[in-house]
Design a protein around this motif. Structure first.
Motif, mmCIF file in Angstrom:
data_model
loop_
_atom_site.group_PDB
_atom_site.id
_atom_site.type_symbol
_atom_site.label_atom_id
_atom_site.label_comp_id
_atom_site.label_asym_id
_atom_site.label_seq_id
_atom_site.Cartn_x
_atom_site.Cartn_y
_atom_site.Cartn_z
ATOM 1 N N GLU A 144 -8.094 -20.714 -10.601
ATOM 2 C CA GLU A 144 -9.430 -20.151 -10.712
ATOM 3 C C GLU A 144 -10.467 -21.237 -10.442
ATOM 4 O O GLU A 144 -10.371 -22.345 -10.974
ATOM 5 C CB GLU A 144 -9.661 -19.546 -12.104
ATOM 6 N N HIS A 145 -11.439 -20.899 -9.606
ATOM 7 C CA HIS A 145 -12.482 -21.863 -9.223
ATOM 8 C C HIS A 145 -13.815 -21.426 -9.833
ATOM 9 O O HIS A 145 -14.209 -20.258 -9.711
ATOM 10 C CB HIS A 145 -12.601 -21.925 -7.705
ATOM 11 N N TYR A 146 -14.490 -22.369 -10.469
ATOM 12 C CA TYR A 146 -15.760 -22.091 -11.144
ATOM 13 C C TYR A 146 -16.862 -22.994 -10.585
ATOM 14 O O TYR A 146 -16.764 -24.219 -10.665
ATOM 15 C CB TYR A 146 -15.636 -22.338 -12.651
ATOM 16 N N LYS A 147 -17.917 -22.375 -10.038
ATOM 17 C CA LYS A 147 -19.058 -23.131 -9.531
ATOM 18 C C LYS A 147 -20.165 -23.161 -10.589
ATOM 19 O O LYS A 147 -20.498 -22.129 -11.184
ATOM 20 C CB LYS A 147 -19.616 -22.494 -8.254
ATOM 21 N N GLU A 148 -20.718 -24.316 -10.794
ATOM 22 C CA GLU A 148 -21.769 -24.495 -11.801
ATOM 23 C C GLU A 148 -22.983 -23.606 -11.506
ATOM 24 O O GLU A 148 -23.400 -23.467 -10.346
ATOM 25 C CB GLU A 148 -22.216 -25.954 -11.832
ATOM 26 N N ASN A 149 -23.545 -23.017 -12.556
ATOM 27 C CA ASN A 149 -24.787 -22.255 -12.421
ATOM 28 C C ASN A 149 -25.970 -23.215 -12.281
ATOM 29 O O ASN A 149 -25.870 -24.408 -12.588
ATOM 30 C CB ASN A 149 -25.000 -21.358 -13.649
ATOM 31 N N LEU A 150 -27.107 -22.674 -11.867
ATOM 32 C CA LEU A 150 -28.299 -23.506 -11.719
ATOM 33 C C LEU A 150 -28.763 -24.109 -13.040
ATOM 34 O O LEU A 150 -29.385 -25.170 -13.060
ATOM 35 C CB LEU A 150 -29.438 -22.695 -11.088
ATOM 36 N N ASP A 151 -28.463 -23.426 -14.155
ATOM 37 C CA ASP A 151 -28.900 -23.934 -15.459
ATOM 38 C C ASP A 151 -27.939 -24.962 -16.050
ATOM 39 O O ASP A 151 -28.105 -25.408 -17.189
ATOM 40 C CB ASP A 151 -29.120 -22.784 -16.440
ATOM 41 N N GLY A 152 -26.912 -25.341 -15.294
ATOM 42 C CA GLY A 152 -25.991 -26.366 -15.751
ATOM 43 C C GLY A 152 -24.756 -25.844 -16.469
ATOM 44 O O GLY A 152 -23.848 -26.612 -16.771
ATOM 45 N N THR A 153 -24.701 -24.543 -16.747
ATOM 46 C CA THR A 153 -23.527 -23.950 -17.382
ATOM 47 C C THR A 153 -22.548 -23.475 -16.306
ATOM 48 O O THR A 153 -22.875 -23.442 -15.119
ATOM 49 C CB THR A 153 -23.921 -22.763 -18.266
ATOM 50 N N TYR A 154 -21.354 -23.096 -16.768
ATOM 51 C CA TYR A 154 -20.376 -22.529 -15.845
ATOM 52 C C TYR A 154 -20.214 -21.038 -16.139
ATOM 53 O O TYR A 154 -20.336 -20.609 -17.293
ATOM 54 C CB TYR A 154 -19.029 -23.238 -15.988
ATOM 55 N N PRO A 155 -19.932 -20.233 -15.118
ATOM 56 C CA PRO A 155 -19.781 -18.791 -15.349
ATOM 57 C C PRO A 155 -18.549 -18.478 -16.187
ATOM 58 O O PRO A 155 -17.573 -19.243 -16.194
ATOM 59 C CB PRO A 155 -19.639 -18.230 -13.921
ATOM 60 N N VAL A 156 -18.593 -17.352 -16.890
ATOM 61 C CA VAL A 156 -17.449 -16.921 -17.686
ATOM 62 C C VAL A 156 -16.341 -16.411 -16.766
ATOM 63 O O VAL A 156 -15.158 -16.656 -16.981
ATOM 64 C CB VAL A 156 -17.880 -15.819 -18.685
ATOM 65 N N VAL A 157 -16.744 -15.706 -15.731
ATOM 66 C CA VAL A 157 -15.790 -15.166 -14.753
ATOM 67 C C VAL A 157 -15.714 -16.121 -13.569
ATOM 68 O O VAL A 157 -16.738 -16.614 -13.085
ATOM 69 C CB VAL A 157 -16.227 -13.769 -14.275
#
Length: 222
Positions: free
Chosen positions: A22-35
């Motif tokens: 599973e690949h997770y790209k960082e959100n603009l707010d610095g968090t990572y998505p749950v999905v």
């Protein structure tokens, strides 16, 4: 010196487990998505092997592998494993070139990949006798290169060629101030922009002479 090597044998067929990446790209707010942003197809792996992040990590434009949050997994038993790989957004520098202003120089700000830029507030820079009319990708000031606050940083930075910053240029348009006076008393002022028109707007003339009885012009003086 003698080095003893030991083989590990399995009876029958090799014991395998299944796994997904599973690949997770960082959100603009610095968090990572749950999905997960992307999930690879399920595969098999032999028990005793290791799922290595370096082997399964992907290259995404504007992102860099988060090698702190992404951790290898050792497959110790039969089962289903999920290798989670995280990617941080790259940060780029935007330079604001306001050369030829009364205070010359270049200011800068940083933005994450995918983020829309911000422009300096009106009045931040000034140039006597000129008015700022926009920011552009180059000092050729082509209309197609006009930049606004809907522009994303990756539209300015040449990421494909490895650039990490970009520069935008402020455009100055010259103007002249025309002052209307009656017997030395200021009645009205008007700005004339040579690039638009070489004459004083009629509305300003009407405003300047409003209320005067039978006004007539006896001449102009610089």
């Amino acid at each position: 010196n003698v080095l003893d090597l030991y083989a590990r044998w399995y009876t029958g067929t090799v014991v395998t487990a299944t796994f997904e990446v599973e690949h997770y790209k960082e959100n603009l707010d610095g968090t990572y998505p749950v999905v997960a942003t992307e999930i690879d197809d399920e595969e098999e792996i032999s028990v005793g092997e290791t799922l290595e992040v370096a082997e399964y990590a992907k290259a995404y434009e504007g992102f860099t592998l988060d090698d702190v949050k992404s951790v290898d997994i050792t497959v110790n038993a039969v089962g289903h494993y999920i290798l989670e790989i995280y990617y941080k957004r790259n940060v780029y520098t935007l330079n604001y070139n306001y050369s030829n202003a009364d205070t010359e120089g270049v200011a800068s700000a940083t933005f994450k990949y995918g983020q829309t830029i911000t422009l300096p507030e009106e009045g931040t820079y000034s140039k006597d006798g000129f008015i700022p009319t926009g920011w552009y990708k180059s000092d050729a000031y082509n209309e197609t290169d006009l930049v606004d606050e809907a522009t994303r940083i990756e539209e300015l930075v040449d990421i494909a060629n490895g650039a990490t910053d970009a520069t935008i240029f402020i455009k100055w348009d010259q103007f002249f101030t025309v002052t209307f006076k009656e017997l030395g008393v200021l009645r009205h002022t008007s700005k004339v922009y040579p690039d638009v028109s070489s004459t004083v707007p009629q509305a300003d003339i009407d405003t300047a002479y409003n209320g005067l009885v039978n006004p007539y012009i006896v001449g102009y003086r610089k």
